[in-house]
Design a protein around this motif. Sequence first.
Motif, PDB file in Angstrom:
ATOM      1  N   THR A  97     -22.328 -23.954  91.887  1.00  0.00           N
ATOM      2  CA  THR A  97     -21.126 -23.934  91.925  1.00  0.00           C
ATOM      3  C   THR A  97     -20.902 -23.116  90.970  1.00  0.00           C
ATOM      4  O   THR A  97     -19.833 -22.518  90.690  1.00  0.00           O
TER       5      THR A  97
ATOM      6  N   THR B  84      -7.879 -23.409  92.657  1.00  0.00           N
ATOM      7  CA  THR B  84      -8.035 -22.080  94.169  1.00  0.00           C
ATOM      8  C   THR B  84      -9.710 -21.850  94.003  1.00  0.00           C
ATOM      9  O   THR B  84      -9.733 -21.335  93.373  1.00  0.00           O
ATOM     10  N   GLY B  85     -10.168 -21.671  95.174  1.00  0.00           N
ATOM     11  CA  GLY B  85     -11.643 -21.938  94.646  1.00  0.00           C
ATOM     12  C   GLY B  85     -12.932 -22.379  94.168  1.00  0.00           C
ATOM     13  O   GLY B  85     -13.925 -22.501  93.795  1.00  0.00           O
TER      14      GLY B  85
ATOM     15  N   GLU C 145      -7.069 -26.926 103.708  1.00  0.00           N
ATOM     16  CA  GLU C 145      -7.215 -26.014 102.518  1.00  0.00           C
ATOM     17  C   GLU C 145      -8.137 -26.097 101.468  1.00  0.00           C
ATOM     18  O   GLU C 145      -8.586 -25.431 101.014  1.00  0.00           O
ATOM     19  N   LEU C 146      -9.386 -27.195 102.345  1.00  0.00           N
ATOM     20  CA  LEU C 146     -10.493 -26.880 102.206  1.00  0.00           C
ATOM     21  C   LEU C 146     -11.638 -26.198 103.450  1.00  0.00           C
ATOM     22  O   LEU C 146     -11.445 -26.300 104.421  1.00  0.00           O
ATOM     23  N   LEU C 147     -12.569 -26.061 102.793  1.00  0.00           N
ATOM     24  CA  LEU C 147     -13.544 -25.553 103.325  1.00  0.00           C
ATOM     25  C   LEU C 147     -14.639 -26.332 103.565  1.00  0.00           C
ATOM     26  O   LEU C 147     -15.516 -26.331 102.188  1.00  0.00           O
TER      27      LEU C 147
ATOM     28  N   LEU D 123     -18.483 -26.640 103.623  1.00  0.00           N
ATOM     29  CA  LEU D 123     -19.767 -25.446 102.994  1.00  0.00           C
ATOM     30  C   LEU D 123     -21.336 -25.687 103.609  1.00  0.00           C
ATOM     31  O   LEU D 123     -21.409 -25.661 104.003  1.00  0.00           O
ATOM     32  N   LYS D 124     -21.693 -26.719 103.374  1.00  0.00           N
ATOM     33  CA  LYS D 124     -23.271 -27.345 104.027  1.00  0.00           C
ATOM     34  C   LYS D 124     -23.399 -28.277 103.339  1.00  0.00           C
ATOM     35  O   LYS D 124     -23.226 -28.660 102.276  1.00  0.00           O
TER      36      LYS D 124
ATOM     37  N   ARG E 135     -14.904 -26.596  99.119  1.00  0.00           N
ATOM     38  CA  ARG E 135     -14.395 -26.204  98.689  1.00  0.00           C
ATOM     39  C   ARG E 135     -13.007 -25.833  98.935  1.00  0.00           C
ATOM     40  O   ARG E 135     -12.593 -25.417  99.988  1.00  0.00           O
ATOM     41  N   LYS E 136     -12.298 -25.327  98.279  1.00  0.00           N
ATOM     42  CA  LYS E 136     -10.478 -25.384  98.056  1.00  0.00           C
ATOM     43  C   LYS E 136     -10.269 -23.658  98.500  1.00  0.00           C
ATOM     44  O   LYS E 136     -10.459 -23.174  97.197  1.00  0.00           O
ATOM     45  N   ILE E 137      -9.857 -23.204  99.642  1.00  0.00           N
ATOM     46  CA  ILE E 137      -9.433 -21.902 100.180  1.00  0.00           C
ATOM     47  C   ILE E 137      -7.964 -21.710  99.538  1.00  0.00           C
ATOM     48  O   ILE E 137      -7.745 -20.417  99.740  1.00  0.00           O
ATOM     49  N   LYS E 138      -7.050 -22.762 100.002  1.00  0.00           N
ATOM     50  CA  LYS E 138      -5.601 -22.114  99.641  1.00  0.00           C
ATOM     51  C   LYS E 138      -5.049 -22.879  98.027  1.00  0.00           C
ATOM     52  O   LYS E 138      -5.002 -24.338  98.134  1.00  0.00           O
TER      53      LYS E 138
END
Lengths: 257, 257, 257, 257
Positions: free
Chosen positions: A96, A189-190, A215-217, A219-220, A253-256
């Motif tokens: 992170t 964001t991010g 709004e979330l991505l 990751l893994k 992750r928050k991307i929006k």
Amino acid sequence: MKVLIHKEKREVVDGREFIVAKAKQYFVTDLSKDVHTLYGTISQQDLSKPSGSVIKSDNGKEFFLLDASFIDIYKRFRKLPQTIPLKDIGLIIGETGINPQSIVVDGGLGSGALAAALAHIAKHVFSYEVRDDCIQTSEANIKMIGLTNITVKKKSLYDGIDETGVDLITLDLPEPWKVIPHCAKALKTGGFIVSYSPSVPQVMDFVNEVHKHEELLYLKTVEIIERLWEIEGRRVRPKSTGIGHSGFIVFARKIKS
Amino acid sequence: MKVLIHKEKREVVDGREFIVAKAKQYFVTDLSKDVHTLYGTISQQDLSKPSGSVIKSDNGKEFFLLDASFIDIYKRFRKLPQTIPLKDIGLIIGETGINPQSIVVDGGLGSGALAAALAHIAKHVFSYEVRDDCIQTSEANIKMIGLTNITVKKKSLYDGIDETGVDLITLDLPEPWKVIPHCAKALKTGGFIVSYSPSVPQVMDFVNEVHKHEELLYLKTVEIIERLWEIEGRRVRPKSTGIGHSGFIVFARKIKS
Amino acid sequence: MKVLIHKEKREVVDGREFIVAKAKQYFVTDLSKDVHTLYGTISQQDLSKPSGSVIKSDNGKEFFLLDASFIDIYKRFRKLPQTIPLKDIGLIIGETGINPQSIVVDGGLGSGALAAALAHIAKHVFSYEVRDDCIQTSEANIKMIGLTNITVKKKSLYDGIDETGVDLITLDLPEPWKVIPHCAKALKTGGFIVSYSPSVPQVMDFVNEVHKHEELLYLKTVEIIERLWEIEGRRVRPKSTGIGHSGFIVFARKIKS
Amino acid sequence: MKVLIHKEKREVVDGREFIVAKAKQYFVTDLSKDVHTLYGTISQQDLSKPSGSVIKSDNGKEFFLLDASFIDIYKRFRKLPQTIPLKDIGLIIGETGINPQSIVVDGGLGSGALAAALAHIAKHVFSYEVRDDCIQTSEANIKMIGLTNITVKKKSLYDGIDETGVDLITLDLPEPWKVIPHCAKALKTGGFIVSYSPSVPQVMDFVNEVHKHEELLYLKTVEIIERLWEIEGRRVRPKSTGIGHSGFIVFARKIKS
């Protein structure tokens, strides 16, 4: 606080090497009293010597005296069951990229081990916990280690997150999928959500729920296996004391905004 | 620097789910030009929108726009072979307890990845490197990520360490056992040496040499295995793309001034 | 020989499930006496019932009665330290393709576990061992399991191998590289040497020596990690009791007559 | 069938060792034709020389000629995706103790690899498969390896098992929990069910279903991780080509007739 280290001593008898004294470490919190060890008593006066001194017990055994550093005190934390180990904490810090400017929310304080490890690096950690025993244990741990940038809140993360603009939210909860909407609001964001769960179905439910949030991505999902090695002359091999499972670590992750 | 994220798109056809567009990330360093992607062109004007905006390519595909954070830039570092991965860097950070007050010496700069990850947390990192290609690569990486607390020295650690009172020395050298006396001098009492080696004989020679130094305490040798998991409906399993070996991590500590 | 199996019993109290009786297995070698268990006494008469019968102890607890099969008896073998586990034996059987026509030489009998597992499949196993305690333990084990195709020789493999035309030679010796010339002579063309060593330097010396023999082809060195999983409602996770190291398995083959 | 083996050749130039010819193996099925290799052509006459001969290609390169054994042919099987690897097959053989008297039912023939490995040891294997492509591939494989104790049935195990008194049933099916009642009927008392599944939810459903059958005892769920090692002078380390996931192996046993 001080650490007393007695090194292992070996002797060669008839060409074979034997351990004649085992390695031992003593963690000293009360510097006003003598310390009684397996290898004799260390006098209280000697404890005030500078870090790095070699001192002797009353029966002549050598000890190294060290000022306790963060990691020494951390390893003496009173741990509760399923405290997240350093191998997993390290990955969270690494992946992170948290740093001295980061604001962290810690959902499920437990023994305070994760909060302390993160607060040691980050700007501030806000820890949510409802269980009184956890709050007591963790506050004692935090006090011992001298961290002043952890705010312990007697609140459930299931009920919401007060902070906003958060860089990292760590979840160590039985039902982490239930707090995803709160996390999405609190994060900048991010920012990252890292959820730590011992069991696969928890991971499945969490990841499924993340996917429902535009709004979330996701990751893994990672599992870290730590193997200790024995390196001792020609005895060079993974230790036969095994590697237990700790937990699965899910990153989102928050991307929006 | 910005990150453009295109989420995976799925559609259900005849009751079965298909991926109709794969997930893609684009890392944008030049914000003065349009970005050409697999899913159309992103106009230069859109790149200046705030982090967290949803923007569209010229053929109407949605992208999430994000300010690149430390970890985004770090992951775009030009890597040299055998760059130490985050799982191992994380353990080093976790086990040594470095923090914003720490002074670090980094022996064997390589691509600068370890130096950058440590400098992101520590006060200052002094990196020793003799190879010009490594210095060039790492200086470009360090500049891109904007760190100003790394001093790159064109010097070999085999010839000595200039600094003293050091909290952590990381070694990524072919013959790490040769620099142990230098490390012992440079470290402050309680400070750590962490040696990272891909092969077992290097670890054996290093640990044997540590044992010869009364002022050093050998702590442990660890190998970190990272398993990625696939979590996708009922497809829940370790990924079949495997887990390569990176290196063995040896921890030692200075215990006598 | 018989096996008595008592299944775990659970009860739901106030919506939560509790284990009210733990699973237990009893291995019965003397069928002429009552068996005393944690859950009561099983009468000697009941032991003569057919395999698959459900019988009751004197306090009414249910047991399943089973004729002991090879694997049941095998698991009751008196084991010596560092007995090669089934996960590794399985790989040896799988990778060498031994079968009911195979002749095997077993160097370093130990507890006889490997010899028995191989003899269960192969035509004949010749086991070399010099230690009396190992011979005693293994002969008791072999007798208990009823195998008649194992020849135990009180001889050191370091002094040579009597047999020729051998399909597989397994080595569980401290210095396996010393017997490679003997193995090369004893094996038939296409036959395998499998050396099992706990430590890396043993593997290094063995592989180096194999490379010096034109008539041998080094195949590979493998380490098998076995993870046990807990599958229990939503508690689905690798067991926290760890995975110890057993040994490295080196495969080589004779390719020239 | 024959195997042609060309050994790796190394040369020392200026004190450094170089590989001047890579190791190569050629599997020869048609002995009536010359074999064209990377290192020249092997004449058809030479192929009839005895196993273990050293022969030369037309440009003078040395090859070792070997009669193909079971394992050589097995490794040339045409494999379908997710063919169960030898590390897992080995564990199944080891843990169930199958032997030349055993009757096996194989549910989900696939490429025939598991059936062949078991038939090589057991008395007879009955394989159920509905897909024509699998039947074709596996029959070609079985024919090539010369096994005559495998009966391939174009039938689904979901519809029932014809055999009784079976020692081992292996399941490589998408929904193995659905055939548990068939297995319970077909097995002899003391016989084993081994279910092989790539994903955790399959394992969960299978284990839950086993628990509902009083006549079955759930034994364990295991995952086997195989690490290949590179042993090459001082380059001694786990291979960096990773260890993929194959499947979880669940063991259960019939304990009531």
